[in-house]
Design a protein around this motif. Structure first.
Motif, short mmCIF file in Angstrom:
data_model
loop_
_atom_site.label_atom_id
_atom_site.label_comp_id
_atom_site.label_asym_id
_atom_site.label_seq_id
_atom_site.Cartn_x
_atom_site.Cartn_y
_atom_site.Cartn_z
N ALA A 109 -8.13 -25.26 33.32
CA ALA A 109 -7.16 -24.42 32.62
C ALA A 109 -6.03 -25.27 32.04
CB ALA A 109 -6.60 -23.38 33.59
N PHE A 110 -5.56 -26.28 32.76
CA PHE A 110 -4.50 -27.16 32.26
C PHE A 110 -4.98 -27.96 31.06
CE2 PHE A 110 -2.19 -31.20 32.29
CZ PHE A 110 -0.91 -30.71 32.09
N VAL A 111 -6.22 -28.48 31.12
CA VAL A 111 -6.76 -29.25 29.99
C VAL A 111 -6.94 -28.34 28.79
CG1 VAL A 111 -8.81 -30.51 29.19
CG2 VAL A 111 -7.85 -31.01 31.43
N ALA A 112 -7.42 -27.11 28.99
CA ALA A 112 -7.59 -26.17 27.88
C ALA A 112 -6.25 -25.83 27.26
CB ALA A 112 -8.28 -24.90 28.36
N ASP A 160 -3.28 -20.63 20.42
CA ASP A 160 -4.68 -20.26 20.18
C ASP A 160 -5.48 -20.01 21.46
OD1 ASP A 160 -4.38 -20.45 17.43
OD2 ASP A 160 -4.84 -22.61 17.43
N LEU A 161 -4.86 -20.19 22.62
CA LEU A 161 -5.58 -20.02 23.90
C LEU A 161 -6.10 -18.59 24.09
CD1 LEU A 161 -6.50 -21.51 26.40
CD2 LEU A 161 -4.38 -20.84 27.51
N PRO A 162 -5.36 -17.50 23.78
CA PRO A 162 -5.93 -16.16 23.96
C PRO A 162 -7.17 -15.90 23.09
CG PRO A 162 -3.55 -16.02 23.77
CD PRO A 162 -3.93 -17.44 23.47
N LYS A 163 -7.12 -16.40 21.85
CA LYS A 163 -8.29 -16.22 20.97
C LYS A 163 -9.48 -17.00 21.52
CE LYS A 163 -9.85 -16.70 16.23
NZ LYS A 163 -9.56 -17.16 14.88
N ALA A 164 -9.24 -18.21 22.01
CA ALA A 164 -10.33 -19.03 22.56
C ALA A 164 -10.91 -18.37 23.81
CB ALA A 164 -9.81 -20.43 22.88
N MET A 165 -10.07 -17.75 24.63
CA MET A 165 -10.56 -17.07 25.84
C MET A 165 -11.41 -15.85 25.46
SD MET A 165 -9.63 -18.92 28.29
CE MET A 165 -9.88 -17.92 29.71
N ARG A 166 -11.00 -15.12 24.39
CA ARG A 166 -11.81 -13.98 23.94
C ARG A 166 -13.18 -14.43 23.46
NH1 ARG A 166 -7.01 -11.83 21.80
NH2 ARG A 166 -7.45 -12.81 19.79
#
Length: 156
Positions: free
Chosen positions: A13-16, A24-30
């Motif tokens: 999670a820290f690296v992501a 952009d993390l929420p879009k990548a998680m979706r």
């Protein structure tokens, strides 16, 4: 399935967060969730198809066993049709006519005789509900739905 320890999960999670960025993390998680869901659906469909093939193979095997067992039973106990027995005529039918009817229709025969129980109350009493009026002509007997006798006085 996969053995991910909580410390390894925090490291990923820290690296992501650093590589993708917080914007952009929420879009990548979706997107990641979408593809994980698709992979699970494909795996579930594959497993269901495989299970269906196994069930069909087991069913065919069981049908073969049942057929072999049925054939063995039929060999051991062959079916021998019994000749039809002449129907026994009741005593009163032999006295009337012993020849069969032209249309070969068997008439019904009463097996049991009906048992008639006489009424315990004398005829003409009020309980039997004969509907007769009493000694004075202004009374009439009426019957309720449950069999009770109701006496009404006629209007004068």
């Amino acid at each position: 399935m996969f053995d991910i320890a909580p410390s390894e999960f925090l490291l990923v999670a820290f690296v992501a967060l650093v590589v993708i960025g917080p914007k952009d993390l929420p879009k990548a998680m979706r997107v990641l969730g979408y593809w994980v869901g698709r992979a699970r659906a494909v795996g579930r469909q594959f497993r269901n198809g495989f299970d269906e093939m196994v069930r069909e193979a087991e069913l065919e095997e069981m049908e073969k066993k049942w057929k072999a067992e049925n054939e063995r039973i039929m060999r051991e106990h062959p079916f021998v049709p019994t000749p039809p027995a002449a129907p026994a005529l009741p005593d009163h039918a032999t006295a009337i006519d012993s020849t069969p009817a032209a249309d070969d229709v068997q008439q019904p025969v009463m097996v049991e005789k009906p048992h008639v129980v006489p009424d315990a109350t004398p005829p003409g009493s009020a309980e039997t509900g004969t509907g007769h009026a009493g000694s004075d002509g202004d009374q009439a007997d009426h019957h309720a739905a449950d069999g009770r006798v109701i006496q009404d006085k006629a209007a004068s």
